[in-house]
Scaffold this active site. Structure first.
Site, PDB file in Angstrom:
ATOM      1  N   ASP A  46      10.147  -4.882   2.080  1.00 17.44           N
ATOM      2  CA  ASP A  46      10.249  -5.699   0.779  1.00 17.44           C
ATOM      3  C   ASP A  46      11.832  -5.385   0.422  1.00 17.44           C
ATOM      4  OD1 ASP A  46      10.395  -7.214  -1.749  1.00 17.44           O
ATOM      5  OD2 ASP A  46       8.583  -6.014  -2.658  1.00 17.44           O
ATOM      6  N   LYS A  76      17.572 -10.216  -8.384  1.00 21.49           N
ATOM      7  CA  LYS A  76      18.479  -9.396  -9.028  1.00 21.49           C
ATOM      8  C   LYS A  76      20.038  -9.438  -8.490  1.00 21.49           C
ATOM      9  CE  LYS A  76      14.976  -6.789 -10.561  1.00 21.49           C
ATOM     10  NZ  LYS A  76      13.824  -7.573 -10.128  1.00 21.49           N
ATOM     11  N   TRP A  99       6.108  -0.601  -6.548  1.00 21.88           N
ATOM     12  CA  TRP A  99       5.939  -1.445  -7.587  1.00 21.88           C
ATOM     13  C   TRP A  99       4.796  -1.954  -7.729  1.00 21.88           C
ATOM     14  CZ3 TRP A  99       6.489  -7.280  -6.398  1.00 21.88           C
ATOM     15  CH2 TRP A  99       6.704  -8.104  -7.641  1.00 21.88           C
TER      16      TRP A  99
END
Length: 425
Positions: A236, A272, A155
């Protein structure tokens, strides 16, 4: 007194002279426009496009099969219960105790001995980004000579986070472009060749942007090699529950490392998996040797948070703790997050099938092999540019498709466009 008065008079004259000579705009005349964020810039371009055929598969936010944003019913119910029932006082620097308790159970397991023995230092964070940033600053403050190993690719904001925390970055192999899968052998070599005691950033599940995750056996090998080398794993975990539809399954990598006795760190996000994108709610946790160390580490995490934002926001934390703390609401959430994951998985199958029906000479097996929000398509930047220019389809130039933007209404159009720009590759 006479000297002080003379100095004061001199400073006043210099200040007046400087202000007189400097126009207001020249204070910031050396500031250049920042480059556009590669992800958020996609949405800006999409919104500006008047075409009725336009499709946005760029930004990682869930959409229903009509392409509309979704608020989960469990979130609506939690908000109904919260409304008028709580004050708006500051949370402690460390955030909501209840939200943190529920987050740790979700990540580490309901019956985790680490939780029972109070060995985890944890604070509420501003979603996953904030959790990563606090950890990066913690790493810099207490391991000032360390560096962080980041996968290629990752990311894009990961690089910004550790850069702005002034932590030097190294990279390790992860994605294999030819197979569109994991470059496991090269990854293991990098783990073995890194200096002992190095920090590594790992994606717990649904790797962003590739959607490529190690298998259970591979995770066990990775954990073993970390143990041999004395590396520190920072996970993460932005997609727990959203990847497979099962939060326990999506926590597999973390649980393997815990079984092997690693003192890991973890960034959690509820953007999310609960659709709380704008609430910025998450958790940062670090496994410590004992309760005493955990107390010390938590105090330092709070000290890092204090000058950044003082206290985390309350509303998102109340939503999360209400849902996870109530068995009925939690079961409802588990059903809804599975529904989101299943729709994404279904769209992967549909996109692959449509491409294959068109007689594409390429293999699209990787679309269904990958998991989570994103499909790393393998398309080149030039092919992506053609998709945008000729078909009004918007995605990041690395070929990452946000599967959340794919619907039964646009999957055929998307597949046809991809086929047209890739058939001569």
């Amino acid at each position: 007194m006479a000297i002080r008065a003379a100095i004061s008079d001199r400073c006043s004259k210099l200040s007046s002279s400087s202000l007189g000579a400097r126009s207001l705009s020249s204070w910031w005349g050396n500031v250049e426009p920042a480059p556009k964020d590669p992800i958020l810039g996609v949405t800006e371009a999409f919104l500006a496009d008047p075409s009725p055929d336009k499709v946005n598969v760029g930004v990682g936010a869930y959409r229903d099969n009509s392409g509309k944003p979704v608020v989960l019913e469990c979130v609506r119910e939690a908000e109904r219960r919260i409304a008028g029932s709580f004050n708006m006082e500051y949370l402690p620097m460390g955030g909501s105790v209840k939200m943190i308790e529920e987050s740790l159970k979700l990540a580490y397991g309901e019956n985790s001995d680490l939780i029972k023995n109070k060995r985890i230092a944890a604070i509420q964070a501003l979603s996953g980004t904030g959790a990563c940033r606090i950890f990066a600053d913690f790493q810099k403050r207490f391991c000032p000579d360390s560096q962080i190993y980041i996968p290629v690719p990752t990311w894009s904001n990961h690089h910004n986070i550790w850069r702005d925390a002034h932590v030097p970055q190294k990279t390790y192999h992860y994605y294999h472009p030819e197979s569109k899968g994991l470059d496991f052998a090269a990854m293991m070599d990098d783990i073995k060749n890194a200096p002992k005691g190095s920090f590594f950033l790992l994606h717990a599940c649904a790797h962003n942007p590739t959607g490529v995750d190690p298998t259970e056996e591979q995770w066990r090998e990775i954990s073993h090699q970390f143990k041999v080398m004395g590396h520190f794993a920072f996970f993460d975990m932005a997609y727990q529950g959203f990847a497979s539809g099962n939060p326990e399954k999506d926590a597999m990598a973390i649980r393997i490392f815990l079984e092997d006795g690693h003192p890991i760190g973890c960034a959690q996000s509820y953007a999310k998996n609960m659709g709380l994108y704008g609430q910025r709610v998450g958790c940062l946790s670090i496994v410590c040797e004992d309760e005493k160390q955990a107390v010390a580490v938590k105090s330092q995490l709070q000290q890092l948070a204090r000058p950044m934002y003082s206290n985390p926001p309350v509303h998102g934390a109340l939503v999360v703790s209400t849902i996870l703390g109530d068995p009925n609401l939690k079961n409802q959430w588990l059903g809804e997050v599975k529904g989101m994951a299943d729709r994404i998985i279904g769209m992967r199958t549909a996109l692959r099938e449509n491409l294959e029906k068109l007689g594409s000479p390429l293999s699209w097996e990787h679309i269904t092999n990958q998991i989570g929000m994103f499909c790393y398509s393998g398309m080149t930047p030039e092919q992506v540019d053609r998709l945008t220019k000729e078909y009004h389809i918007y995605m990041t130039r690395n070929g990452r498709i946000s599967m959340a933007g794919v619907t039964t209404g646009n999957v055929s159009y998307l597949a046809n466009a991809i086929h047209e720009v890739t058939k001569s590759a």
